[in-house]
Design a protein around this motif. Structure first.
Motif, mmCIF file in Angstrom:
data_model
loop_
_atom_site.group_PDB
_atom_site.id
_atom_site.type_symbol
_atom_site.label_atom_id
_atom_site.label_comp_id
_atom_site.label_asym_id
_atom_site.label_seq_id
_atom_site.Cartn_x
_atom_site.Cartn_y
_atom_site.Cartn_z
ATOM 1 N N LEU A 1 -32.181 -8.490 11.400
ATOM 2 C CA LEU A 1 -31.311 -9.667 11.354
ATOM 3 C C LEU A 1 -31.702 -10.660 10.261
ATOM 4 N N GLY A 2 -32.737 -10.342 9.495
ATOM 5 C CA GLY A 2 -33.145 -11.202 8.394
ATOM 6 C C GLY A 2 -34.036 -12.367 8.790
ATOM 7 N N ILE A 3 -34.490 -12.395 10.022
ATOM 8 C CA ILE A 3 -35.384 -13.465 10.490
ATOM 9 C C ILE A 3 -36.812 -13.205 10.011
ATOM 10 N N LEU A 4 -37.173 -11.933 9.944
ATOM 11 C CA LEU A 4 -38.519 -11.517 9.549
ATOM 12 C C LEU A 4 -38.410 -10.760 8.219
ATOM 13 N N PRO A 5 -38.719 -11.432 7.112
ATOM 14 C CA PRO A 5 -38.542 -10.799 5.799
ATOM 15 C C PRO A 5 -39.650 -9.785 5.490
ATOM 16 N N LEU A 6 -39.335 -8.524 5.651
ATOM 17 C CA LEU A 6 -40.327 -7.468 5.418
ATOM 18 C C LEU A 6 -40.027 -6.615 4.190
ATOM 19 N N GLY B 1 -49.559 -3.747 19.676
ATOM 20 C CA GLY B 1 -49.808 -5.151 19.351
ATOM 21 C C GLY B 1 -50.245 -5.334 17.916
ATOM 22 N N ALA B 2 -51.110 -4.436 17.444
ATOM 23 C CA ALA B 2 -51.567 -4.497 16.049
ATOM 24 C C ALA B 2 -50.389 -4.279 15.103
ATOM 25 N N PHE B 3 -49.538 -3.328 15.416
ATOM 26 C CA PHE B 3 -48.370 -3.008 14.596
ATOM 27 C C PHE B 3 -47.405 -4.194 14.544
ATOM 28 N N ALA B 4 -47.067 -4.738 15.704
ATOM 29 C CA ALA B 4 -46.137 -5.875 15.746
ATOM 30 C C ALA B 4 -46.764 -7.106 15.092
ATOM 31 N N GLY B 5 -48.046 -7.341 15.346
ATOM 32 C CA GLY B 5 -48.738 -8.459 14.717
ATOM 33 C C GLY B 5 -48.795 -8.315 13.205
ATOM 34 N N ALA B 6 -49.006 -7.086 12.733
ATOM 35 C CA ALA B 6 -49.020 -6.826 11.289
ATOM 36 C C ALA B 6 -47.664 -7.154 10.674
ATOM 37 N N ALA B 7 -46.593 -6.817 11.384
ATOM 38 C CA ALA B 7 -45.245 -7.130 10.882
ATOM 39 C C ALA B 7 -45.043 -8.639 10.780
ATOM 40 N N VAL B 8 -45.469 -9.356 11.794
ATOM 41 C CA VAL B 8 -45.356 -10.816 11.769
ATOM 42 C C VAL B 8 -46.177 -11.375 10.612
ATOM 43 N N GLY B 9 -47.403 -10.891 10.451
ATOM 44 C CA GLY B 9 -48.253 -11.363 9.366
ATOM 45 C C GLY B 9 -47.753 -10.968 7.995
ATOM 46 N N ALA B 10 -47.204 -9.757 7.873
ATOM 47 C CA ALA B 10 -46.739 -9.254 6.570
ATOM 48 C C ALA B 10 -45.657 -10.137 5.974
ATOM 49 N N ALA B 11 -44.864 -10.739 6.818
ATOM 50 C CA ALA B 11 -43.789 -11.607 6.336
ATOM 51 C C ALA B 11 -44.338 -12.831 5.604
ATOM 52 N N ARG B 12 -45.618 -13.144 5.829
ATOM 53 C CA ARG B 12 -46.256 -14.298 5.177
ATOM 54 C C ARG B 12 -47.505 -13.883 4.414
ATOM 55 N N ALA C 1 -38.670 -6.166 19.337
ATOM 56 C CA ALA C 1 -38.355 -7.548 18.947
ATOM 57 C C ALA C 1 -38.564 -7.774 17.448
ATOM 58 N N VAL C 2 -39.682 -7.303 16.903
ATOM 59 C CA VAL C 2 -39.906 -7.536 15.472
ATOM 60 C C VAL C 2 -38.950 -6.701 14.622
ATOM 61 N N SER C 3 -38.561 -5.540 15.137
ATOM 62 C CA SER C 3 -37.600 -4.730 14.401
ATOM 63 C C SER C 3 -36.230 -5.415 14.351
ATOM 64 N N TRP C 4 -35.802 -5.974 15.466
ATOM 65 C CA TRP C 4 -34.535 -6.723 15.466
ATOM 66 C C TRP C 4 -34.637 -7.945 14.555
ATOM 67 N N ALA C 5 -35.782 -8.619 14.583
ATOM 68 C CA ALA C 5 -35.958 -9.783 13.711
ATOM 69 C C ALA C 5 -35.873 -9.377 12.240
#
Length: 154
Positions: free
Chosen positions: A31-36, A85-96, A24-28
Motif C-alpha cells: 500500500l506504499g506505507i512501508l517504502p521497501l 519477528g526478525a524478518f518483519a523487524g528487518a522490513a520495518v528497519g529497512a524502510a529507514r 502486516a508489513v507486506s500489506w504496508a
C-alpha cells in the motif's frame, strides 16, 4: 530510535502470532506505507505477496485453536516466531536504512511476545476457565498491534 521501537513491537506481534507480522508489513509495503523499493525485502510489496502472507496468517489463527497444536515455546515454534519477528523487524528497519537494527529489535520483540504471550494466555485461560476466549483475545491484540505499528510507519 522510533523505528527501532516499531520493529520491536512488530516482533511482539510475531511472538503472539507468527504470520500476522509478515502479513502486516507486506500489506504496508504493497500500500506504499512501508517504502521497501531498492531493499532486499522489496518483494514484500509485490502484488501477490500480501495475499500469500494473509492466507498463512488466517491458517495460523485457525490452527492455534486446535487441541493438538503444540506450545509456542517448543523449539520449532519458538524459532519460527523469532525468525518471523526478525524478518518483519528487518522490513520495518529497512524502510529507514536500519535493516540490521530492525532485524535485531524484531527478534528480541518476538522473544518477548512469545514468552509474555504464553504467560498471559495461561493466566487468562485460568480466569476464563477455558483457553478459547484467551486465544481469541490474543488474536485481537496481535492484529490490533500490527495495525497500530504499520500505520505509524508512514
Amino acid at each position: 530510535m522510533f523505528i527501532i521501537a516499531l520493529a520491536f513491537l512488530i516482533g511482539i506481534v510475531s511472538g503472539l502470532r507468527t504470520m500476522t507480522a509478515p502479513a502486516a508489513v507486506s500489506w504496508a509495503a504493497r500500500l506504499g506505507i512501508l517504502p521497501l523499493q531498492g531493499t532486499p525485502l522489496a518483494f514484500l510489496g509485490y502484488a501477490a505477496t500480501p495475499y500469500i502472507f494473509t492466507l498463512l496468517a488466517i491458517g495460523e489463527l485457525i490452527n492455534d485453536k486446535l487441541p493438538k497444536t503444540p506450545s509456542r515455546k517448543v523449539p520449532p515454534q519458538f524459532i519460527a516466531r523469532v525468525i518471523s519477528g526478525a524478518f518483519a523487524g528487518a522490513a520495518v528497519g529497512a524502510a529507514r536504512q536500519s535493516l540490521t537494527f530492525g532485524l535485531v529489535a524484531g527478534a528480541v520483540g518476538a522473544v518477548a511476545g512469545t514468552l509474555g504471550g504464553a504467560a498471559v494466555r495461561t493466566k487468562l485461560g485460568e480466569v476464563f476457565g477455558k483457553d478459547l476466549p484467551a486465544a481469541l483475545l490474543e488474536d485481537a491484540v496481535a492484529i490490533i498491534l500490527a495495525i497500530v505499528v504499520v500505520t505509524r510507519l508512514g
